[in-house]
Design a protein around this motif. Structure first.
Motif, PDB file in Angstrom:
ATOM      1  N   LYS A   1      57.496  64.028  15.517  1.00 16.91           N
ATOM      2  CA  LYS A   1      56.425  63.139  15.968  1.00 16.91           C
ATOM      3  C   LYS A   1      55.119  63.925  15.953  1.00 16.91           C
ATOM      4  CE  LYS A   1      59.165  59.744  16.744  1.00 16.91           C
ATOM      5  NZ  LYS A   1      59.226  58.690  15.770  1.00 16.91           N
ATOM      6  N   ILE A   2      54.053  63.302  15.450  1.00 15.97           N
ATOM      7  CA  ILE A   2      52.761  63.986  15.308  1.00 15.97           C
ATOM      8  C   ILE A   2      51.648  63.116  15.881  1.00 15.97           C
ATOM      9  CG2 ILE A   2      51.069  64.954  13.702  1.00 15.97           C
ATOM     10  CD1 ILE A   2      53.414  65.288  11.691  1.00 15.97           C
ATOM     11  N   ILE A   3      50.833  63.750  16.732  1.00 16.55           N
ATOM     12  CA  ILE A   3      49.604  63.123  17.214  1.00 16.55           C
ATOM     13  C   ILE A   3      48.446  63.954  16.675  1.00 16.55           C
ATOM     14  CG2 ILE A   3      48.180  62.517  19.210  1.00 16.55           C
ATOM     15  CD1 ILE A   3      50.767  62.215  20.826  1.00 16.55           C
ATOM     16  N   ALA A   4      47.551  63.324  15.947  1.00 12.07           N
ATOM     17  CA  ALA A   4      46.365  64.002  15.406  1.00 12.07           C
ATOM     18  C   ALA A   4      45.188  63.717  16.335  1.00 12.07           C
ATOM     19  CB  ALA A   4      46.056  63.502  14.005  1.00 12.07           C
ATOM     20  N   ILE A   5      44.398  64.767  16.609  1.00 10.44           N
ATOM     21  CA  ILE A   5      43.214  64.611  17.452  1.00 10.44           C
ATOM     22  C   ILE A   5      42.008  65.157  16.708  1.00 10.44           C
ATOM     23  CG2 ILE A   5      44.497  64.651  19.621  1.00 10.44           C
ATOM     24  CD1 ILE A   5      43.722  67.575  19.981  1.00 10.44           C
TER      25      ILE A   5
ATOM     26  N   TYR B   1      38.526  61.058   9.582  1.00  6.89           N
ATOM     27  CA  TYR B   1      39.571  62.086   9.617  1.00  6.89           C
ATOM     28  C   TYR B   1      40.857  61.528  10.212  1.00  6.89           C
ATOM     29  CZ  TYR B   1      36.309  65.823   8.406  1.00  6.89           C
ATOM     30  OH  TYR B   1      35.407  66.632   7.769  1.00  6.89           O
ATOM     31  N   LEU B   2      40.734  60.753  11.265  1.00  7.34           N
ATOM     32  CA  LEU B   2      41.923  60.217  11.916  1.00  7.34           C
ATOM     33  C   LEU B   2      42.615  59.167  11.056  1.00  7.34           C
ATOM     34  CD1 LEU B   2      40.615  60.122  15.586  1.00  7.34           C
ATOM     35  CD2 LEU B   2      42.213  61.763  14.569  1.00  7.34           C
ATOM     36  N   GLN B   3      41.856  58.380  10.307  1.00 12.19           N
ATOM     37  CA  GLN B   3      42.468  57.428   9.370  1.00 12.19           C
ATOM     38  C   GLN B   3      43.254  58.172   8.296  1.00 12.19           C
ATOM     39  OE1 GLN B   3      39.187  55.076   7.935  1.00 12.19           O
ATOM     40  NE2 GLN B   3      39.265  53.670   9.661  1.00 12.19           N
ATOM     41  N   LEU B   4      42.695  59.243   7.790  1.00 12.63           N
ATOM     42  CA  LEU B   4      43.394  60.056   6.791  1.00 12.63           C
ATOM     43  C   LEU B   4      44.654  60.671   7.394  1.00 12.63           C
ATOM     44  CD1 LEU B   4      43.640  61.375   4.024  1.00 12.63           C
ATOM     45  CD2 LEU B   4      42.048  63.153   4.813  1.00 12.63           C
ATOM     46  N   ALA B   5      44.543  61.196   8.606  1.00 10.86           N
ATOM     47  CA  ALA B   5      45.711  61.788   9.270  1.00 10.86           C
ATOM     48  C   ALA B   5      46.821  60.757   9.416  1.00 10.86           C
ATOM     49  CB  ALA B   5      45.301  62.346  10.634  1.00 10.86           C
ATOM     50  N   HIS B   6      46.467  59.555   9.808  1.00  3.91           N
ATOM     51  CA  HIS B   6      47.455  58.493   9.954  1.00  3.91           C
ATOM     52  C   HIS B   6      48.065  58.153   8.591  1.00  3.91           C
ATOM     53  CE1 HIS B   6      49.683  55.245  11.461  1.00  3.91           C
ATOM     54  NE2 HIS B   6      48.770  54.314  11.521  1.00  3.91           N
ATOM     55  N   ALA B   7      47.241  58.099   7.569  1.00  5.41           N
ATOM     56  CA  ALA B   7      47.723  57.746   6.227  1.00  5.41           C
ATOM     57  C   ALA B   7      48.715  58.772   5.681  1.00  5.41           C
ATOM     58  CB  ALA B   7      46.539  57.597   5.269  1.00  5.41           C
ATOM     59  N   ILE B   8      48.564  60.032   6.036  1.00  7.03           N
ATOM     60  CA  ILE B   8      49.479  61.048   5.497  1.00  7.03           C
ATOM     61  C   ILE B   8      50.640  61.368   6.424  1.00  7.03           C
ATOM     62  CG2 ILE B   8      47.724  62.120   4.039  1.00  7.03           C
ATOM     63  CD1 ILE B   8      47.814  64.444   6.163  1.00  7.03           C
ATOM     64  N   GLY B   9      50.707  60.681   7.578  1.00 10.92           N
ATOM     65  CA  GLY B   9      51.914  60.847   8.372  1.00 10.92           C
ATOM     66  C   GLY B   9      51.780  61.031   9.864  1.00 10.92           C
ATOM     67  N   ALA B  10      50.585  61.068  10.425  1.00  4.30           N
ATOM     68  CA  ALA B  10      50.474  61.158  11.881  1.00  4.30           C
ATOM     69  C   ALA B  10      50.979  59.857  12.497  1.00  4.30           C
ATOM     70  CB  ALA B  10      49.033  61.420  12.302  1.00  4.30           C
TER      71      ALA B  10
ATOM     72  N   ALA C   1      50.347  58.945  15.663  1.00  2.00           N
ATOM     73  CA  ALA C   1      49.300  58.431  16.549  1.00  2.00           C
ATOM     74  C   ALA C   1      48.067  59.310  16.383  1.00  2.00           C
ATOM     75  CB  ALA C   1      49.771  58.451  18.004  1.00  2.00           C
ATOM     76  N   THR C   2      46.913  58.770  16.744  1.00  2.51           N
ATOM     77  CA  THR C   2      45.665  59.528  16.666  1.00  2.51           C
ATOM     78  C   THR C   2      44.856  59.307  17.943  1.00  2.51           C
ATOM     79  OG1 THR C   2      44.493  57.720  15.561  1.00  2.51           O
ATOM     80  CG2 THR C   2      45.543  59.352  14.133  1.00  2.51           C
ATOM     81  N   LEU C   3      44.085  60.335  18.296  1.00  2.00           N
ATOM     82  CA  LEU C   3      43.192  60.263  19.449  1.00  2.00           C
ATOM     83  C   LEU C   3      41.848  60.855  19.083  1.00  2.00           C
ATOM     84  CD1 LEU C   3      45.567  61.470  22.315  1.00  2.00           C
ATOM     85  CD2 LEU C   3      44.645  59.163  22.030  1.00  2.00           C
ATOM     86  N   LYS C   4      40.793  60.134  19.421  1.00  2.00           N
ATOM     87  CA  LYS C   4      39.438  60.623  19.190  1.00  2.00           C
ATOM     88  C   LYS C   4      38.966  61.382  20.429  1.00  2.00           C
ATOM     89  CE  LYS C   4      34.739  58.959  18.554  1.00  2.00           C
ATOM     90  NZ  LYS C   4      33.881  57.779  18.628  1.00  2.00           N
ATOM     91  N   LYS C   5      38.515  62.622  20.200  1.00  2.00           N
ATOM     92  CA  LYS C   5      37.956  63.407  21.305  1.00  2.00           C
ATOM     93  C   LYS C   5      36.581  62.863  21.656  1.00  2.00           C
ATOM     94  CE  LYS C   5      39.920  67.816  19.718  1.00  2.00           C
ATOM     95  NZ  LYS C   5      39.538  69.142  19.200  1.00  2.00           N
ATOM     96  N   PRO C   6      36.187  62.835  22.902  1.00  2.00           N
ATOM     97  CA  PRO C   6      36.991  63.235  24.060  1.00  2.00           C
ATOM     98  C   PRO C   6      37.914  62.093  24.496  1.00  2.00           C
ATOM     99  CG  PRO C   6      34.804  62.584  24.790  1.00  2.00           C
ATOM    100  CD  PRO C   6      34.817  62.471  23.273  1.00  2.00           C
ATOM    101  N   PHE C   7      39.073  62.463  24.955  1.00  2.00           N
ATOM    102  CA  PHE C   7      40.025  61.499  25.508  1.00  2.00           C
ATOM    103  C   PHE C   7      40.504  62.049  26.844  1.00  2.00           C
ATOM    104  CE2 PHE C   7      42.223  64.293  22.532  1.00  2.00           C
ATOM    105  CZ  PHE C   7      43.199  64.854  23.335  1.00  2.00           C
ATOM    106  N   GLY C   8      41.099  61.195  27.615  1.00  2.00           N
ATOM    107  CA  GLY C   8      41.559  61.594  28.939  1.00  2.00           C
ATOM    108  C   GLY C   8      43.066  61.586  29.058  1.00  2.00           C
ATOM    109  N   ARG C   9      43.509  61.885  30.249  1.00  2.00           N
ATOM    110  CA  ARG C   9      44.927  61.960  30.569  1.00  2.00           C
ATOM    111  C   ARG C   9      45.652  60.656  30.228  1.00  2.00           C
ATOM    112  NH1 ARG C   9      48.191  64.464  34.709  1.00  2.00           N
ATOM    113  NH2 ARG C   9      49.803  62.988  35.325  1.00  2.00           N
ATOM    114  N   THR C  10      45.071  59.529  30.609  1.00  2.00           N
ATOM    115  CA  THR C  10      45.708  58.234  30.389  1.00  2.00           C
ATOM    116  C   THR C  10      45.958  57.974  28.907  1.00  2.00           C
ATOM    117  OG1 THR C  10      44.647  57.380  32.375  1.00  2.00           O
ATOM    118  CG2 THR C  10      45.499  55.755  30.814  1.00  2.00           C
ATOM    119  N   GLU C  11      44.942  58.233  28.080  1.00  2.00           N
ATOM    120  CA  GLU C  11      45.075  58.008  26.633  1.00  2.00           C
ATOM    121  C   GLU C  11      46.125  58.946  26.025  1.00  2.00           C
ATOM    122  OE1 GLU C  11      40.721  57.036  27.588  1.00  2.00           O
ATOM    123  OE2 GLU C  11      42.122  58.609  28.143  1.00  2.00           O
ATOM    124  N   LEU C  12      46.108  60.202  26.459  1.00  2.00           N
ATOM    125  CA  LEU C  12      47.073  61.172  25.939  1.00  2.00           C
ATOM    126  C   LEU C  12      48.506  60.779  26.286  1.00  2.00           C
ATOM    127  CD1 LEU C  12      47.788  63.868  24.580  1.00  2.00           C
ATOM    128  CD2 LEU C  12      47.366  64.973  26.793  1.00  2.00           C
TER     129      LEU C  12
END
Length: 119
Positions: A75-79, A90-99, A101-112
């Motif tokens: 399992k991979i989460i790209a940030i 960048y996150l769309q590309l990460a998802h396209a190649i196999g991530a 889930a993705t998270l855009k910084k800054p994110f918090g505890r709830t999102e993580l």
């Protein structure tokens, strides 16, 4: 559950480590994507990798490709906080190649934690 955190920023690694250990996760961390294969071999009980996309040595896109080639069920989460083309691209590309889930910084505890639970 054991998680590998890959980010060149020590403050981000500390932030993620703090949140995740409080929730009962075991953490292994690296400051560079080049270290990921060695760490995954050394810790076969790692179930999830959280990787930054923009890093100086080996960026997250290449890290995700490496993981998918050798550990296809990991399992991979790209940030990402951005860069020249912005975090969304960048996150769309990460998802396209196999991530998973993705998270855009800054994110918090709830999102993580929500991203981890969605895997």
């Amino acid at each position: 559950m054991k998680i590998l955190i890959v980010d060149d920023d020590p403050a981000i690694r500390k932030f993620l480590n703090s949140i995740l250990t409080q929730d009962g996760y075991t953490i292994v961390s690296a400051d560079d994507g080049n270290k990921v294969p060695e760490l995954l071999e050394a810790h076969p009980d790692i179930t999830t990798v959280i990787t930054d996309i923009i890093m100086p040595e080996q960026e997250g896109i290449e890290t995700i490709r490496t993981i998918r080639a050798q550990w296809p069920n990991m399992k991979i989460i790209a940030i990402s906080g951005g860069g020249k083309i912005g975090p969304a691209n960048y996150l769309q590309l990460a998802h396209a190649i196999g991530a998973d889930a993705t998270l855009k910084k800054p994110f918090g505890r709830t999102e993580l934690l929500a991203a981890l639970q969605s895997l």
